[in-house]
Design an enzyme around this catalytic site. Structure first.
Site, PDB file in Angstrom:
ATOM      1  CB  SER A  15      -0.894   0.000   1.242  1.00 33.83           C
ATOM      2  OG  SER A  15      -1.458   1.291   1.387  1.00 33.83           O
ATOM      3  CG  HIS A  73      -9.342   0.181  -0.201  1.00 32.03           C
ATOM      4  ND1 HIS A  73      -8.722  -0.061   1.012  1.00 32.03           N
ATOM      5  CD2 HIS A  73     -10.678   0.153   0.053  1.00 32.03           C
ATOM      6  CE1 HIS A  73      -9.643  -0.211   1.942  1.00 32.03           C
ATOM      7  NE2 HIS A  73     -10.826  -0.080   1.398  1.00 32.03           N
ATOM      8  N   GLY A 151      -2.889   4.095   8.150  1.00 32.09           N
ATOM      9  CA  GLY A 151      -1.950   2.984   8.193  1.00 32.09           C
ATOM     10  C   GLY A 151      -1.412   2.817   9.606  1.00 32.09           C
ATOM     11  N   GLY A 152      -0.706   1.734   9.826  1.00 28.23           N
ATOM     12  CA  GLY A 152       0.015   1.544  11.079  1.00 28.23           C
ATOM     13  C   GLY A 152      -0.822   1.117  12.267  1.00 28.23           C
ATOM     14  N   GLY A 184      -2.823  -3.854   9.320  1.00 26.78           N
ATOM     15  CA  GLY A 184      -2.027  -4.515  10.354  1.00 26.78           C
ATOM     16  C   GLY A 184      -1.385  -5.821   9.924  1.00 26.78           C
ATOM     17  N   GLY A 204       1.098  -1.965   4.236  1.00 24.14           N
ATOM     18  CA  GLY A 204       1.606  -0.606   4.071  1.00 24.14           C
ATOM     19  C   GLY A 204       2.870  -0.400   4.876  1.00 24.14           C
TER      20      GLY A 204
HETATM   21  C1  DX5 Z   1      -6.265   1.586   5.873  1.00 25.17           C
HETATM   22  C2  DX5 Z   1      -5.895   1.291   4.440  1.00 25.17           C
HETATM   23  C3  DX5 Z   1      -4.768   0.344   4.316  1.00 25.17           C
HETATM   24  C4  DX5 Z   1      -3.463   0.819   4.895  1.00 25.17           C
HETATM   25  C5  DX5 Z   1      -2.817  -0.380   5.521  1.00 25.17           C
HETATM   26  O1  DX5 Z   1      -7.405   2.328   5.916  1.00 25.17           O
HETATM   27  O2  DX5 Z   1      -6.987   0.747   3.720  1.00 25.17           O
HETATM   28  O3  DX5 Z   1      -4.571  -0.115   2.982  1.00 25.17           O
HETATM   29  O4  DX5 Z   1      -2.592   1.374   3.952  1.00 25.17           O
HETATM   30  O5  DX5 Z   1      -1.735   0.036   6.258  1.00 25.17           O
HETATM   31  P1  DX5 Z   1      -0.998  -0.939   7.284  1.00 25.17           P
HETATM   32  O6  DX5 Z   1      -0.472  -2.111   6.505  1.00 25.17           O
HETATM   33  O7  DX5 Z   1       0.082  -0.072   7.811  1.00 25.17           O
HETATM   34  O8  DX5 Z   1      -1.996  -1.364   8.326  1.00 25.17           O
HETATM   35 ZN    ZN Z   2      -6.505  -0.222   1.666  1.00 24.99          ZN
END
Ligand code: DX5
Ligand code: ZN
Length: 227
Positions: A15, A73, A151-152, A184, A204
């Site tokens: 991501s 997305h 993210g995160g 996650g 991500g």
């Molecule tokens: C969250 C997004 C994810 C995000 C995931 O709303 O849809 O695609 O980038 O990030 P990580 O992998 O850091 O949880």
């Molecule tokens: Zn996403």
């Protein structure tokens, strides 16, 4: 390094939300060269989710950089208003949030008509039963394993059982459809998410904000699935 699509285990969708957007081309190339299967692009409108991210021009820019499928997305209200524009921008897989669709059946048909693969995302609080009347229209069910917007965040453990239940439902009516899991995901939990039924893992921070390079981070995921 196995070529794209020829590895065992799930497909990987880095991501770019967690990437350095000032160097987007380099960041996408790093994922492509590292063996990613998709580029996951998170579109947020500040209404469906509390955050604003990126839009059509960034999808166009990503399209110029790679031929890998762009997995877009949409975390936006009224996604039906933008489907054509994201398709024209180069989306291959277009995913809408079921909670944002008043007429979800129509919206999914609309995605099919513009020539994209059809994805439907479910928030953590949304029950699997929303898929019952529409599962046959889908190429991908995106199970959100965090509340969307950032993210995160940490993986919500009850997502595992939910993935299993989505897989059971799809196996009965649309066995070709894949489950994508987003939020996650790290090498440490990738195997159990895959075993629950995920065919595509979004990552991500685990790919773009880890201590490792992008290629090393993708390798760390692949290593989980080498027997
Ligand atoms: C969250 C997004 C994810 C995000 C995931 O709303 O849809 O695609 O980038 O990030 P990580 O992998 O850091 O949880
Ligand atoms: Zn996403």
């Amino acid at each position: 390094m196995p070529e794209n699509g020829q590895h065992s285990g799930p497909r990987l969708a880095p991501s770019i939300l967690a990437a350095d957007l000032g160097h987007l081309e380099d960041e996408i190339r790093a994922a492509v060269d590292g063996g990613a299967d998709y580029v996951h692009i998170d579109v947020m409108d500040g209404r469906f989710v509390p955050n604003i991210s990126i839009g059509v021009p960034v999808v166009e820019a990503a399209r110029r950089v790679t031929t890998l499928p762009l997995d877009v997305h949409l975390m936006i209200v009224e996604p039906e208003r933008y489907i054509e524009r994201f398709a024209e921008a180069g989306a291959d897989l277009l995913t809408v949030q079921v909670e944002a669709c008043v007429h979800v059946h129509r919206t999914l048909q609309q995605i099919r008509e513009v020539g994209c693969q059809v994805g439907l995302a479910l928030n953590p609080g949304t029950p699997v039963c929303v898929l019952e009347e529409i599962a046959s229209l889908l190429d991908v069910v995106l199970v959100m394993s965090v509340n969307p917007g950032f993210g995160g965040q940490s993986f919500i453990p009850t997502s595992l059982r939910k993935i299993q239940r989505v897989r059971e439902l799809l196996d009965a009516v649309n066995p070709e459809a894949l489950i994508e899991v987003d939020g996650g995901i790290k090498p440490e939990n990738a195997r159990e998410v895959w075993q629950a039924g995920a065919g595509i893992l979004v990552a991500g921070t685990a790919i773009y904000s880890s201590d490792r390079s992008v290629a090393e981070s993708i390798d760390a995921f692949r290593a989980v699935f080498v027997d």
